[in-house]
Design a protein around this motif. Structure first.
Motif, PDB file in Angstrom:
ATOM      1  N   GLY A  44      19.008 -17.912  -6.346  1.00  0.00           N
ATOM      2  CA  GLY A  44      20.296 -18.357  -6.859  1.00  0.00           C
ATOM      3  C   GLY A  44      20.097 -19.612  -7.680  1.00  0.00           C
ATOM      4  N   GLU A  45      21.196 -20.182  -8.101  1.00  0.00           N
ATOM      5  CA  GLU A  45      21.142 -21.398  -8.907  1.00  0.00           C
ATOM      6  C   GLU A  45      22.144 -22.392  -8.354  1.00  0.00           C
ATOM      7  OE1 GLU A  45      20.603 -22.225 -13.669  1.00  0.00           O
ATOM      8  OE2 GLU A  45      21.603 -20.411 -12.996  1.00  0.00           O
ATOM      9  N   SER A  46      21.725 -23.641  -8.258  1.00  0.00           N
ATOM     10  CA  SER A  46      22.598 -24.702  -7.786  1.00  0.00           C
ATOM     11  C   SER A  46      22.357 -25.927  -8.657  1.00  0.00           C
ATOM     12  CB  SER A  46      22.297 -25.005  -6.318  1.00  0.00           C
ATOM     13  OG  SER A  46      23.085 -26.076  -5.871  1.00  0.00           O
ATOM     14  N   GLY A  47      23.386 -26.368  -9.344  1.00  0.00           N
ATOM     15  CA  GLY A  47      23.258 -27.528 -10.214  1.00  0.00           C
ATOM     16  C   GLY A  47      22.257 -27.315 -11.340  1.00  0.00           C
ATOM     17  N   GLY A  48      22.122 -26.075 -11.798  1.00  0.00           N
ATOM     18  CA  GLY A  48      21.200 -25.763 -12.879  1.00  0.00           C
ATOM     19  C   GLY A  48      19.762 -25.560 -12.433  1.00  0.00           C
ATOM     20  N   LEU A  50      16.933 -23.664  -9.637  1.00  0.00           N
ATOM     21  CA  LEU A  50      16.762 -22.469  -8.819  1.00  0.00           C
ATOM     22  C   LEU A  50      16.563 -22.809  -7.344  1.00  0.00           C
ATOM     23  CD1 LEU A  50      14.269 -20.455 -11.058  1.00  0.00           C
ATOM     24  CD2 LEU A  50      16.765 -20.221 -10.935  1.00  0.00           C
ATOM     25  N   ILE A  51      17.022 -21.904  -6.511  1.00  0.00           N
ATOM     26  CA  ILE A  51      16.739 -21.961  -5.076  1.00  0.00           C
ATOM     27  C   ILE A  51      16.513 -20.516  -4.639  1.00  0.00           C
ATOM     28  CG2 ILE A  51      19.177 -21.916  -4.410  1.00  0.00           C
ATOM     29  CD1 ILE A  51      18.202 -23.825  -2.066  1.00  0.00           C
ATOM     30  N   GLY A  52      15.480 -20.293  -3.843  1.00  0.00           N
ATOM     31  CA  GLY A  52      15.169 -18.928  -3.412  1.00  0.00           C
ATOM     32  C   GLY A  52      14.870 -18.884  -1.930  1.00  0.00           C
ATOM     33  N   LEU A  83      14.262 -18.623   5.068  1.00  0.00           N
ATOM     34  CA  LEU A  83      13.499 -19.803   4.662  1.00  0.00           C
ATOM     35  C   LEU A  83      13.578 -20.029   3.152  1.00  0.00           C
ATOM     36  CD1 LEU A  83      11.529 -21.899   5.994  1.00  0.00           C
ATOM     37  CD2 LEU A  83       9.675 -20.442   5.151  1.00  0.00           C
ATOM     38  N   ASP A  84      13.863 -21.277   2.766  1.00  0.00           N
ATOM     39  CA  ASP A  84      13.826 -21.658   1.342  1.00  0.00           C
ATOM     40  C   ASP A  84      12.368 -21.702   0.908  1.00  0.00           C
ATOM     41  OD1 ASP A  84      16.548 -22.067   1.258  1.00  0.00           O
ATOM     42  OD2 ASP A  84      16.425 -24.235   1.419  1.00  0.00           O
ATOM     43  N   ILE A  85      11.996 -20.847  -0.049  1.00  0.00           N
ATOM     44  CA  ILE A  85      10.624 -20.908  -0.552  1.00  0.00           C
ATOM     45  C   ILE A  85      10.571 -21.358  -2.009  1.00  0.00           C
ATOM     46  CG2 ILE A  85       9.737 -19.230   1.099  1.00  0.00           C
ATOM     47  CD1 ILE A  85       9.628 -17.241  -1.333  1.00  0.00           C
ATOM     48  N   ILE A  86      11.720 -21.344  -2.695  1.00  0.00           N
ATOM     49  CA  ILE A  86      11.786 -21.820  -4.081  1.00  0.00           C
ATOM     50  C   ILE A  86      12.773 -22.971  -4.125  1.00  0.00           C
ATOM     51  CG2 ILE A  86      12.461 -21.263  -6.455  1.00  0.00           C
ATOM     52  CD1 ILE A  86      11.676 -18.336  -5.792  1.00  0.00           C
ATOM     53  N   ARG A  87      12.314 -24.079  -4.691  1.00  0.00           N
ATOM     54  CA  ARG A  87      13.169 -25.248  -4.863  1.00  0.00           C
ATOM     55  C   ARG A  87      12.953 -25.795  -6.266  1.00  0.00           C
ATOM     56  NH1 ARG A  87      12.398 -28.425   0.958  1.00  0.00           N
ATOM     57  NH2 ARG A  87      13.688 -26.978   2.160  1.00  0.00           N
ATOM     58  N   GLY A  88      14.043 -25.896  -7.000  1.00  0.00           N
ATOM     59  CA  GLY A  88      13.967 -26.464  -8.345  1.00  0.00           C
ATOM     60  C   GLY A  88      13.547 -25.420  -9.367  1.00  0.00           C
ATOM     61  N   GLY A  89      13.330 -25.871 -10.553  1.00  0.00           N
ATOM     62  CA  GLY A  89      13.006 -24.987 -11.661  1.00  0.00           C
ATOM     63  C   GLY A  89      14.225 -24.851 -12.548  1.00  0.00           C
ATOM     64  N   LYS A  90      14.096 -25.353 -13.747  1.00  0.00           N
ATOM     65  CA  LYS A  90      15.201 -25.286 -14.707  1.00  0.00           C
ATOM     66  C   LYS A  90      14.726 -24.574 -15.955  1.00  0.00           C
ATOM     67  CE  LYS A  90      17.625 -29.271 -13.000  1.00  0.00           C
ATOM     68  NZ  LYS A  90      18.520 -30.344 -13.296  1.00  0.00           N
ATOM     69  N   LYS A  91      15.674 -23.956 -16.663  1.00  0.00           N
ATOM     70  CA  LYS A  91      15.349 -23.216 -17.872  1.00  0.00           C
ATOM     71  C   LYS A  91      14.804 -24.174 -18.927  1.00  0.00           C
ATOM     72  CE  LYS A  91      17.135 -19.567 -20.847  1.00  0.00           C
ATOM     73  NZ  LYS A  91      16.401 -19.876 -22.018  1.00  0.00           N
ATOM     74  N   ALA A  92      13.637 -23.824 -19.462  1.00  0.00           N
ATOM     75  CA  ALA A  92      13.027 -24.619 -20.528  1.00  0.00           C
ATOM     76  C   ALA A  92      13.812 -24.392 -21.819  1.00  0.00           C
ATOM     77  CB  ALA A  92      11.574 -24.227 -20.718  1.00  0.00           C
ATOM     78  N   GLU A  93      14.020 -25.448 -22.550  1.00  0.00           N
ATOM     79  CA  GLU A  93      14.795 -25.361 -23.777  1.00  0.00           C
ATOM     80  C   GLU A  93      14.120 -24.428 -24.778  1.00  0.00           C
ATOM     81  OE1 GLU A  93      16.492 -28.361 -27.178  1.00  0.00           O
ATOM     82  OE2 GLU A  93      16.273 -29.118 -25.128  1.00  0.00           O
ATOM     83  N   GLY A  94      14.892 -23.454 -25.250  1.00  0.00           N
ATOM     84  CA  GLY A  94      14.402 -22.526 -26.258  1.00  0.00           C
ATOM     85  C   GLY A  94      13.431 -21.467 -25.754  1.00  0.00           C
ATOM     86  N   LYS A  95      13.242 -21.368 -24.428  1.00  0.00           N
ATOM     87  CA  LYS A  95      12.320 -20.381 -23.870  1.00  0.00           C
ATOM     88  C   LYS A  95      13.000 -19.636 -22.729  1.00  0.00           C
ATOM     89  CE  LYS A  95       8.340 -23.468 -24.261  1.00  0.00           C
ATOM     90  NZ  LYS A  95       7.278 -24.067 -23.439  1.00  0.00           N
ATOM     91  N   ASP A  96      12.511 -18.440 -22.454  1.00  0.00           N
ATOM     92  CA  ASP A  96      12.998 -17.678 -21.302  1.00  0.00           C
ATOM     93  C   ASP A  96      12.066 -17.893 -20.126  1.00  0.00           C
ATOM     94  OD1 ASP A  96      15.300 -16.612 -22.396  1.00  0.00           O
ATOM     95  OD2 ASP A  96      14.260 -14.888 -23.246  1.00  0.00           O
TER      96      ASP A  96
END
Length: 144
Positions: A44-48, A50-52, A83-96
């Motif tokens: 999911g996404e929280s505050g821009g 990722l959290i998984g 269990l939270d295994i992914i914390r953070g990670g934001k979309k890079a500008e101009g990239k997927d």
């Protein structure tokens, strides 16, 4: 009237395609070494960012009451399911690609820098974990 329905259908298709080009969703992770499906992970996404979380363990030898014995942070002793295994990670500008996050391997308790790249029209997700100059990539399959 036909053009209105066509516009609505096009908007719905576009929204679905856009939703698929993000890591947000339910994924099955596949071990890159063994080919074994290990778990379902909901991102999911929280505050821009990722959290998984692990929704379900799919390993043949999975114990329903397994906990993260190897974790060394706030996740130590917590159940693997949920269990939270992914914390953070934001979309890079101009990239997927979503960068700057961390991913936990609950089997060894190690946390790695991570990036997440939707591929194959969003049907798959390249998950790359980094340790110094080295990395390992898994390709996860979208469930939803």
């Amino acid at each position: 009237m036909k053009s209105l329905f066509a516009a609505i259908a096009l908007a719905a298709i576009s929204a679905t395609a856009m939703a698929q080009s993000t890591p947000v969703g339910l994924w099955r992770n596949v071990d890159d070494k063994t080919g074994e499906v290990k778990a379902e992970i909901r991102i999911g996404e929280s505050g821009g960012a990722l959290i998984g979380r692990i929704e379900k363990s799919l390993r043949k030898d999975a114990k329903p009451d397994a906990i993260c014995d190897e974790c060394s942070d706030d996740r130590k002793g917590k159940p693997i399911t949920g269990l939270d295994i992914i914390r953070g990670g934001k979309k890079a500008e101009g990239k997927d690609v979503w960068e700057g996050g961390k991913i936990l391997d609950p089997e060894n308790g190690k946390e790695y820098r991570a990036s997440f790249t939707p591929i194959d029209g969003g049907k798959k997700l390249e998950v790359r974990g980094y340790l110094g100059p080295f990395w390992r990539t898994q390709t996860w399959n979208r469930v939803q």
